[in-house]
Design an enzyme around this catalytic site. Structure first.
Site, PDB file in Angstrom:
ATOM      1  N   THR B 149       0.828  -1.201   0.000  1.00  0.00           N
ATOM      2  CA  THR B 149       0.000   0.000   0.000  1.00  0.00           C
ATOM      3  C   THR B 149       0.861   1.248   0.000  1.00  0.00           C
ATOM      4  O   THR B 149       1.804   1.363   0.780  1.00  0.00           O
ATOM      5  CB  THR B 149      -0.978   0.048   1.195  1.00  0.00           C
ATOM      6  N   ASP B 151      -0.148   3.852   1.054  1.00  0.00           N
ATOM      7  CA  ASP B 151      -0.553   4.596   2.248  1.00  0.00           C
ATOM      8  C   ASP B 151       0.325   4.315   3.463  1.00  0.00           C
ATOM      9  O   ASP B 151       0.244   5.012   4.466  1.00  0.00           O
ATOM     10  CB  ASP B 151      -2.011   4.280   2.595  1.00  0.00           C
ATOM     11  N   GLY B 198      -3.102  10.520   0.148  1.00  0.00           N
ATOM     12  CA  GLY B 198      -3.104  10.309   1.586  1.00  0.00           C
ATOM     13  C   GLY B 198      -4.370  10.873   2.196  1.00  0.00           C
ATOM     14  O   GLY B 198      -4.379  11.956   2.758  1.00  0.00           O
ATOM     15  N   LEU B 305       0.029   9.687 -11.207  1.00  0.00           N
ATOM     16  CA  LEU B 305       1.431   9.735 -11.632  1.00  0.00           C
ATOM     17  C   LEU B 305       2.338   9.281 -10.486  1.00  0.00           C
ATOM     18  O   LEU B 305       3.339   8.612 -10.704  1.00  0.00           O
ATOM     19  CB  LEU B 305       1.848  11.138 -12.086  1.00  0.00           C
TER      20      LEU B 305
END
Lengths: 430, 430
Positions: B149, B151, B198, B305
C-alpha cells in the site's frame, strides 16, 4: 619584472536566462561557460544575470569565474534556472529606450562586449533589438541568442532545447498512469485526464502521443489547442474507447478552447452562476465526462513538474541544449553577430542533427505552429508524420547523480560582483 | 515404461492483486511466481486473478505458467497491476457468505490450495476471513497475505512495499519544481502547491519533506491530514516564507480537513453559493493564497502519476516488494498459514532490514498512524525522527529498460484457463 602592457582585446560576456525555465536550460549555461573558458584571449569573465535580464538592468552580475569546473559541469544535471530567470519583456526601442540605454551603460561599465540571451521568441526579439541599439550607439556588442523553450515554437530550428525533456516526461507519465488505470478499470476509475502545458500550441500534448505504440495504448485521446473543443464528438469518443478497451486516458493541453474561443479552463462547464472555476482544464474535462457519461474519473495536473523533471530528461535534448550554448560562444568568437544557433535535422531515415545558424531578425517574434498534418483526421491523436518528427527528440536517458535517494543538483555560489555604476535603476511599472 | 503413480501432493496457487496498485506491486508478483517455480514438488501452477479477487469469483484465472521466465522477470520493472486489481471488499462471513463459498468452490475446481493476497488492510482482513472459512469447511487452504500500500498504514511491518517509491517520487518532484519556482520567483510565480495522496494519513506528504535537507529548501510547508487546517496560521507562514526566501512551496495531502472536519477539497473556500468546487485541494489552497496574500501561484496534482512512477521507483522499495512476495511462498511451503511477511528494521545507525512474520489476525483492519512526533511543532514540516524513519525507504534507483525513449514495460499474455464450473457467478449489487 613588470609585465609588458598589451592592448586590451579581452572582453567580458553577459549571459542571461529568460522566461520559463526548463529541465536543461542550465546545460546551455554550462555550454556557454565551459566554451568561453576555452577562449581566454577573447573572452574574460562570463557574468550571468541574476534573475535574467533584470540582473543587467539592476547591475546584479553573477561572476561565474568564482564557480569551480565541477560546479559548472554539474549544471548539465540541474533543472531550473541556476542564475534565476524572469518574464520581463523589453518593448520596442522607443517604448523601452531607458531600459536599452541602461543595459548598454551596465555593459560598458563592466567591459561586457558579448551578450548571450537564452530564451524563446520574445527573448530573441530583445536580443535583436539590443544589437540594433548597440549599433546605433556605436557600442561594439556581439549579440547571440540561444534557443530555449518547452513550447517548441521557435522558427528555423528543427526543435527547441527544453522541449524534448518535457516531451519525454509526458509520454512516460501517461504510459505509467495508463497502466495504473488499466489495471483498476473493471471496478474503479475508468477515465483519467492528464493536463499538460501548451497555451498556444499542442506540441507537448502531441508528445504524449508517443506512448501509443499500438492501437489501444494510452493516451487514447489527445485534446489539442489547434482543434476547437467539440463536446459531443469528444464524449462520443470517450464512450467508444471505454466500451472498446475498458478505460480511457486523455491528455489535454491547457490551451484548449471552445467554439467561442474561450479557454475551457476558464469557460466552466458546470457553474450556472458563472463563477470562474478554480483550477485548470483537467477537472473541467473530467467532470464533464462524469456528468454526461457517468464514468468515475481521476485527473492529474503536471504543471511545473513536467518542465523541471530533470530526473527523466531526454539525453538528446540535453546534448542539444549544451550544443547551442557552446555554438553561441563559438559564433561570437568567430565574429558573428545578431544570430542564433539552430538545430538542423539531417536527411535520411536515421536521426542525426547538427548545429547551424539563423539571423535573429528572422527568428524574432515568428511563432512556429504545429503542422496540420501532425494531427489525426479525427482530431484526437497524432499522425505517423508527427511521430517521426517527435520520437528522436525523447531518445536517451541522462540520469543525474543521486545522494540520499534524491538527485544531487548543483548549487552555485552566485557571487554578485560589486556595482560600478553610481546610478540605481528602477523599472517603470507596466 | 509407464511412470509409477505417486499420491498427489502438488497443488496450485492463486495470487491476486488488491486495491490501488503501486509502482512495485508487480515485483511482489514476480517474487511469488519465481519462488513458486522453485518448488515444483509442492506448488503446481500459479493462477493469477484477473482483476484481483474478482478473477476468483468469476473463475477468470490467468495461467502464469504460460509466461516466459523473461516476462515474469520484467514484472519487476513494470508499474500498475499486471493481472488487474479491484476495489471489491468482501464483508463479514455472514454478509458475504455466498462470495466466500464461491471462492472455495473455484479453488476446489482448480486444485488450488495456496492463496496469496497482495494488498492493504482490507485485503489482509479478507485473507484472514477466507482462512477461517476454509477451516470451517474443512478445505485445506494456505492463506498468506502480501503487504502492499502506498498509504504505508499496515501495522507491525516497519513500512509497506509501494510506499517508498511514491515517497521518492514526491520528494524528487517537489525538489525539482521548487528549483523551477525559485528561479522565476522574483518576477513571476511565488507560491507553488503540490497535491499528493493520503486521505487518512500524511505519510506521503511527509515523504516530500525529505527534499528539505537544509532550512529554506522546498517544501517550505507541508499540510498534513493529522493537523486541522488553520487558515490564519497557514497564511501567516506562507507570507513569512515568501518574505524570507522569495518564494514558497507547499505540499498538501488530499486528506487535509478544516475545523469542521470537512475535506478542504470539498469545503470550497470561494463559492458563496455553496457549489462543490471541481478538483482537489491544491487549487483551493492556491486560490486562498492568491485571494488573501495576492501572490501569483501555480499548482500541480500528482494523482496517479505518483503511484505509477516506476521510472523513479526506490530500489529499496523494489527489493522489499520482491522479498515479501518471495517470503510469502516460502512461508506457505513451510506450512505456515494465515500469516503475512513483514519488514523488520534492524537496530543501529545503518539501515538494514529483514523479513519476519505476522499473523493476519493481528494485521487485519488495524491502521498504522503516523506518530505525532513525526510532525514538527508548528505542524508544517517533519521532524528529525521522521526523516530518520523515511530516508532509508527512498534509497537507490532501479531504472527500467528503455526502448524508443520510453520505458519498455512488460506486457503479459494473460491467458485465462478454461472454466471448470458450470455455474456462473454474479455479484450482488452493493
Amino acid at each position: 619584472m613588470a609585465k609588458a602592457i598589451t592592448p586590451k582585446k579581452v572582453y567580458n560576456a553577459f549571459y542571461a536566462q529568460s522566461g520559463g525555465v526548463t529541465a536543461v536550460i542550465n546545460a546551455s549555461a554550462a555550454g556557454v561557460i565551459e566554451t568561453a573558458r576555452k577562449y581566454p584571449k577573447k573572452i574574460g569573465k562570463v557574468y550571468a544575470g541574476k534573475d535574467g535580464i533584470l540582473g543587467a538592468l539592476y547591475e546584479n552580475l553573477i561572476d561565474t569565474s568564482k564557480e569551480s569546473k565541477e560546479a559548472i559541469a554539474a549544471l548539465k544535471y540541474t533543472p531550473g534556472g541556476a542564475f534565476g530567470s524572469c518574464r520581463h519583456k523589453l518593448k520596442s526601442l522607443e517604448q523601452s529606450w531607458a531600459e536599452y540605454e541602461r543595459l548598454i551603460e551596465v555593459f560598458k561599465a563592466h567591459d561586457i562586449r558579448y551578450f548571450f540571451y537564452n530564451g524563446g521568441n520574445d527573448s530573441m526579439d530583445t536580443a535583436n533589438k539590443i544589437s540594433q541599439m548597440a549599433e546605433q550607439l556605436e557600442y561594439p556588442l556581439t549579440c547571440i541568442g540561444i534557443p530555449k523553450t518547452v513550447d517548441n515554437d521557435l522558427p528555423l530550428t528543427d526543435n527547441c532545447p527544453g522541449f524534448g525533456s518535457v516531451a519525454k516526461y509526458v509520454a512516460v507519465s501517461i504510459r505509467e498512469a495508463g497502466m495504473d488505470v488499466a489495471s483498476m478499470a473493471s471496478s474503479s476509475t475508468k477515465v483519467f485526464v492528464l493536463e499538460v502545458m501548451g497555451r498556444h500550441a499542442g506540441w507537448i500534448a502531441a508528445a504524449a502521443g508517443l506512448a501509443t505504440e499500438k492501437a489501444g495504448q494510452p493516451p487514447h485521446i489527445i485534446l489539442f489547442p489547434e482543434r476547437v473543443f467539440d463536446q459531443a464528438k469528444f464524449l462520443a469518443r470517450v464512450d467508444e474507447v471505454v466500451k472498446q478497451y475498458g478505460y480511457c486516458t486523455i491528455v489535454v493541453s491547457e490551451g484548449v478552447k471552445n467554439a467561442e474561443g474561450k479557454f475551457l479552463a476558464e469557460a466552466g462547464t458546470k457553474d450556472a452562476f458563472g463563477h470562474a472555476q478554480l483550477g485548470g482544464v483537467a477537472p473541467v474535462i473530467a467532470q464533464l465526462v462524469k456528468d454526461k457519461l457517468g464514468y468515475k474519473y481521476h485527473y492529474a495536473v503536471a504543471d511545473y513538474l513536467q518542465r523541471s523533471a530533470r530526473h527523466i530528461a531526454s539525453k538528446t535534448d540535453l546534448e542539444q541544449a549544451y550544443a547551442v550554448g557552446k555554438a553561441a560562444v563559438e559564433f561570437a568568437v568567430k565574429g558573428h553577430n545578431a544570430v542564433m544557433p539552430i538545430i538542423l535535422r539531417q536527411k535520411g531515415r536515421t536521426y542525426g542533427w547538427q548545429i547551424s545558424m539563423a539571423r535573429l531578425s528572422e527568428v524574432a517574434n515568428v511563432e512556429r505552429k504545429m503542422p496540420d498534418t501532425y494531427i489525426s483526421q479525427d482530431g484526437f491523436h497524432i499522425t505517423a508524420a508527427c511521430r517521426r518528427y517527435l520520437s528522436p527528440l525523447i531518445q536517451g536517458e541522462a540520469y543525474p547523480r543521486y545522494e540520499n535517494g534524491l538527485p544531487a543538483y548543483a548549487k552555485l555560489k552566485n557571487t554578485v560582483v560589486p556595482k560600478r555604476l553610481k546610478t540605481a535603476f528602477t523599472l517603470k511599472k507596466a
